[in-house]
Design a protein around this motif. Structure first.
Motif, short mmCIF file in Angstrom:
data_model
loop_
_atom_site.label_atom_id
_atom_site.label_comp_id
_atom_site.label_asym_id
_atom_site.label_seq_id
_atom_site.Cartn_x
_atom_site.Cartn_y
_atom_site.Cartn_z
N ILE A 51 0.85 -1.18 0.00
CA ILE A 51 0.00 0.00 0.00
C ILE A 51 0.89 1.24 0.00
CG2 ILE A 51 -0.36 -0.21 2.52
CD1 ILE A 51 -3.22 0.89 1.85
N THR A 52 0.49 2.23 -0.78
CA THR A 52 1.26 3.48 -0.88
C THR A 52 0.25 4.63 -0.88
OG1 THR A 52 1.12 3.31 -3.26
CG2 THR A 52 3.13 2.46 -2.26
N GLY A 53 0.73 5.87 -1.02
CA GLY A 53 -0.19 7.00 -1.10
C GLY A 53 -0.97 6.98 -2.41
N ALA A 54 -0.23 6.79 -3.51
CA ALA A 54 -0.86 6.69 -4.83
C ALA A 54 0.01 5.74 -5.65
CB ALA A 54 -0.97 8.07 -5.46
N SER A 55 0.36 6.11 -6.89
CA SER A 55 1.32 5.26 -7.61
C SER A 55 2.67 5.46 -6.92
CB SER A 55 1.40 5.67 -9.08
OG SER A 55 1.80 7.02 -9.16
N SER A 56 3.70 4.73 -7.38
CA SER A 56 4.90 4.81 -6.56
C SER A 56 6.21 4.67 -7.33
CB SER A 56 4.81 3.75 -5.48
OG SER A 56 5.80 4.02 -4.53
N GLY A 57 6.21 5.01 -8.60
CA GLY A 57 7.47 4.96 -9.33
C GLY A 57 7.90 3.53 -9.62
N ASN A 58 9.08 3.42 -10.21
CA ASN A 58 9.53 2.13 -10.75
C ASN A 58 9.87 1.08 -9.72
OD1 ASN A 58 9.26 2.44 -13.42
ND2 ASN A 58 11.21 3.52 -13.67
N TYR A 59 10.41 1.49 -8.56
CA TYR A 59 10.89 0.48 -7.62
C TYR A 59 9.79 -0.46 -7.17
CZ TYR A 59 15.47 2.46 -7.32
OH TYR A 59 16.73 2.87 -7.64
N ILE A 60 8.57 0.08 -7.04
CA ILE A 60 7.47 -0.78 -6.59
C ILE A 60 6.65 -1.27 -7.78
CG2 ILE A 60 5.32 -0.76 -5.26
CD1 ILE A 60 6.83 1.00 -3.22
N ASP A 61 6.11 -0.33 -8.56
CA ASP A 61 5.14 -0.74 -9.58
C ASP A 61 5.77 -1.45 -10.78
OD1 ASP A 61 3.20 0.19 -7.94
OD2 ASP A 61 2.78 2.03 -9.05
N ASN A 62 7.09 -1.36 -10.92
CA ASN A 62 7.75 -2.15 -11.97
C ASN A 62 8.67 -3.22 -11.39
OD1 ASN A 62 6.66 -1.39 -14.48
ND2 ASN A 62 7.70 0.57 -14.33
N ASP A 63 9.69 -2.80 -10.59
CA ASP A 63 10.72 -3.76 -10.18
C ASP A 63 10.21 -4.81 -9.19
OD1 ASP A 63 12.13 -2.12 -11.78
OD2 ASP A 63 13.38 -1.24 -10.21
N LEU A 64 9.51 -4.35 -8.17
CA LEU A 64 8.99 -5.30 -7.18
C LEU A 64 7.97 -6.23 -7.85
CD1 LEU A 64 9.63 -5.72 -4.18
CD2 LEU A 64 7.71 -4.24 -3.62
N ALA A 65 7.20 -5.65 -8.76
CA ALA A 65 6.22 -6.47 -9.49
C ALA A 65 6.93 -7.49 -10.37
CB ALA A 65 5.33 -5.56 -10.34
N GLU A 66 8.00 -7.04 -11.05
CA GLU A 66 8.72 -7.96 -11.93
C GLU A 66 9.31 -9.14 -11.15
OE1 GLU A 66 12.08 -6.23 -13.87
OE2 GLU A 66 11.88 -7.54 -15.62
N ALA A 67 9.66 -8.89 -9.89
CA ALA A 67 10.20 -9.97 -9.05
C ALA A 67 9.07 -10.84 -8.47
CB ALA A 67 11.04 -9.37 -7.92
N ASN A 68 7.85 -10.64 -8.96
CA ASN A 68 6.68 -11.40 -8.46
C ASN A 68 6.55 -11.33 -6.95
OD1 ASN A 68 5.55 -12.35 -10.87
ND2 ASN A 68 7.29 -13.76 -11.06
N ALA A 69 6.79 -10.14 -6.41
CA ALA A 69 6.80 -10.00 -4.95
C ALA A 69 5.56 -9.30 -4.42
CB ALA A 69 8.05 -9.21 -4.54
N ILE A 70 4.60 -8.99 -5.31
CA ILE A 70 3.38 -8.29 -4.85
C ILE A 70 2.17 -9.22 -5.05
CG2 ILE A 70 1.88 -6.27 -5.17
CD1 ILE A 70 4.29 -4.74 -6.24
N SER A 71 1.39 -9.40 -3.99
CA SER A 71 0.18 -10.23 -4.12
C SER A 71 -1.08 -9.37 -4.15
CB SER A 71 0.07 -11.21 -2.96
OG SER A 71 -0.03 -10.50 -1.73
N TRP A 72 -0.99 -8.17 -3.55
CA TRP A 72 -2.17 -7.30 -3.38
C TRP A 72 -1.66 -5.86 -3.38
CZ3 TRP A 72 -3.35 -3.62 0.28
CH2 TRP A 72 -4.69 -3.30 0.51
N ARG A 73 -2.43 -4.96 -4.02
CA ARG A 73 -1.95 -3.58 -4.16
C ARG A 73 -3.12 -2.63 -3.98
NH1 ARG A 73 0.34 0.72 -4.13
NH2 ARG A 73 1.57 1.68 -5.77
#
Ligand code: 0RQ
Length: 495
Positions: A61-83
């Motif tokens: 959970i973040t304030g809104a979108s969150s730049g590449n580290y979360i919405d691209n890189d963390l996602a690419e590492a399949n590390a997000i289950s819920w957003r």
């Protein structure tokens, strides 16, 4: 090593604090002020865990979108289950649209109270970027406030990312005030866009701070694309409309405070307002402070702005940091529940200018879901501004994908803002003022003024042949254009 009495922690210590299945609240509203070092550590950790056949996915959970580290890189590492509550990255978008990640798309002013009320369960860890923390728990945030003050109070454990790249003087812009829970709420004393009612820092119980991670990276804010002919035409229609409202006395000579949504078109409208000699100097009460607004302040056109994030390219952020004596009198950064607060938006008479993906002939707006199924970003703050503004304007180019898509359709397959909250719609073709018009008058106005000429005959025929009560629709055809696009790759394949 220690900073202000808190230990500086290693990657190993960070990953040991965050467990598979945890809910982690990160700072960041857009890429501004987003946590950077910890998400990168978690992405690497997730890859290692997955390589060993172990699960590692967190609820983010973040304030809104969150730049590449979360919405691209963390996602690419399949590390997000819920957003939640908004996202803006290609990788995450694809995972949401293929049902790999659950996504809660929500009004952004609701986020802090939703979390503090426990609607999303426990926040296990908060990771918040700051420029400084004091031994008694004052946290000086960086380029955004967003929901970070709430994360610091709600989370069980806290990690602070001290970003040495940002100036500690950024806190001179901050006005942090956390509302008490209902029903013990009083009026919020913001009676003008630049009013300050809180503190320049957020607060945390020092016992919850597990440690500090140091970081030295600028926010990854991308520049908007150059204004094109279409966005310039849209901007001109909006400006002409505002001037006409001013002339007719429906808005005061100095205008009401403006809000502008995100995206290339919104940025172009701001730039256009700045250039127009007849637009008087004005204030903004908005959500995101974006590039074009800094130029407006410098030229004297923008007298001051309230926002929750400085979503500006690093050179422009530096300009603010280096000239803080000047800009601290012009910019206020607030928590998102105040920057987007419905009561304040209504009180100040904000003129809201947001962007649609598509609108229907009655004025319902879809800003988030392509073909009603595939999320682009989310509703963001558009709902609270559109619903509570003095005047709510939505804009969009009349066609997309080289004309294969019409942005004016018989019925939108997803509604972010409905006809009751939308007063004006505008495309490069023209501006439709819908105030006081009934549904069929709205349809006629929108088709004749805003739809691309290619699509007008189809839309007129749709209304003429529809089954009419108060509104005319043909339930067998209302999504025909969308179905055509799915099947043939264009909305009007035979034209
Ligand atoms: O696709 O990137 O593949 O070319 O959508 O379109 O025209 O570049 O739009 O950058 O202005 O963003 C609504 C997405 C507009 C944004 C939206 C395709 C088009 C292109 C983007 P490509 P543009 P912009 C904050 C307010 C919701 C949140 C909000 C947004 C891509 O403004 O996310 O308002 N808003 N927050 O080709 C299919 C259609 C399409 C389409 C365009 N009808 N169907 N695709 N595209 N129309 C509030 C505050 O800040 C306070």
């Amino acid at each position: 090593m220690k900073t202000a009495g808190y230990p500086i922690i290693s990657k190993q210590e960070v990953v040991s604090l965050i467990k598979d299945g945890d809910t982690v609240a990160f700072s960041g509203f857009t890429a501004a002020g987003a946590a950077k070092a910890v998400p990168a550590m978690l992405a690497e950790h997730a890859r290692q865990e997955h390589a060993h056949g172990r699960s590692f996915r967190i609820r983010v959970i973040t304030g809104a979108s969150s730049g590449n580290y979360i919405d691209n890189d963390l996602a690419e590492a399949n590390a997000i289950s819920w957003r939640a509550p908004y996202q803006g990255g290609k990788n995450l978008r694809d995972q949401i649209n293929s049902q790999e990640v659950e996504y809660v798309d929500m009004h952004l002013s609701h986020v802090p109270q939703t979390v503090s009320a426990g609607f999303f369960g426990k926040v296990n860890v908060a990771v918040v970027e700051a420029t400084q923390i004091t031994p008694d728990g004052r946290v000086y945030l960086s380029a955004s406030i967003g929901a970070s003050p709430t994360w610091l109070t709600c989370a069980d454990k806290v990690i602070i990312e001290i970003n040495h790249c940002h100036s500690p003087r950024l806190s001179e812009l901050a006005d942090i005030f956390i509302m008490p829970p209902p029903p013990r709420r009083h009026p919020i004393n913001v009676y003008n866009p630049l009013a300050k009612i809180g503190w320049p820092f957020a607060q945390v119980d020092p016992k919850k701070v597990m440690g500090i991670v140091e970081n030295n990276e600028p926010d990854q804010v991308m520049a908007f694309s150059q204004e094109d002919e279409t966005s310039k035409k849209i901007a001109n229609h909006v400006i002409e409309f505002l001037l006409n409202e001013k002339q007719s006395g429906r808005i005061p000579p100095q205008l009401f405070p403006l809000q502008a949504g995100v995206g290339n078109t919104a940025n172009a409208v701001l730039a256009g307002l700045g250039r127009h000699p007849d637009i008087p100097p004005f204030y903004m009460y908005s959500e995101v402070f974006q590039d074009a607004m800094l130029e407006l302040i410098d030229s004297g056109k923008l007298l001051g702005a309230s926002a929750t994030a400085l979503t500006i390219v690093p050179e422009k952020l530096k300009q603010i940091e280096d000239n803080m004596d000047f800009y601290s009198k012009k910019i206020v950064l607030r928590p998102q529940e105040i920057s987007n607060h419905p009561g304040i938006i209504r009180r100040l008479g904000v003129v809201a200018i947001n962007t649609a993906l598509e609108i229907d002939i009655y004025g319902n707006v879809n800003s988030s879901h392509v073909l009603g199924t595939h999320v682009m970003n989310g509703v963001g703050g558009s709902g609270e501004f559109a619903r509570n503004s003095h005047l709510s304007i939505f804009m969009t180019p009349s066609i997309a994908k080289g004309g294969k898509i019409s942005a004016v359709v018989p019925m939108v397959p997803h509604v972010d803002n409905n006809e009751h909250s939308v007063q004006v719609v505008v495309t490069e073709q023209g501006l439709a003022d819908l105030r006081g018009l009934g549904p069929l008058e709205r349809a006629e106005k929108i088709i004749n003024t805003c739809a691309h000429p290619l699509y007008r005959p189809y839309l007129k025929e749709y209304v003429a042949k529809g089954s009419c009560g108060h509104i005319c629709h043909d339930l067998t055809r209302c999504f025909e254009l969308h179905r055509n696009f799915k099947e043939f790759g264009e909305m009007l394949p035979n034209c």
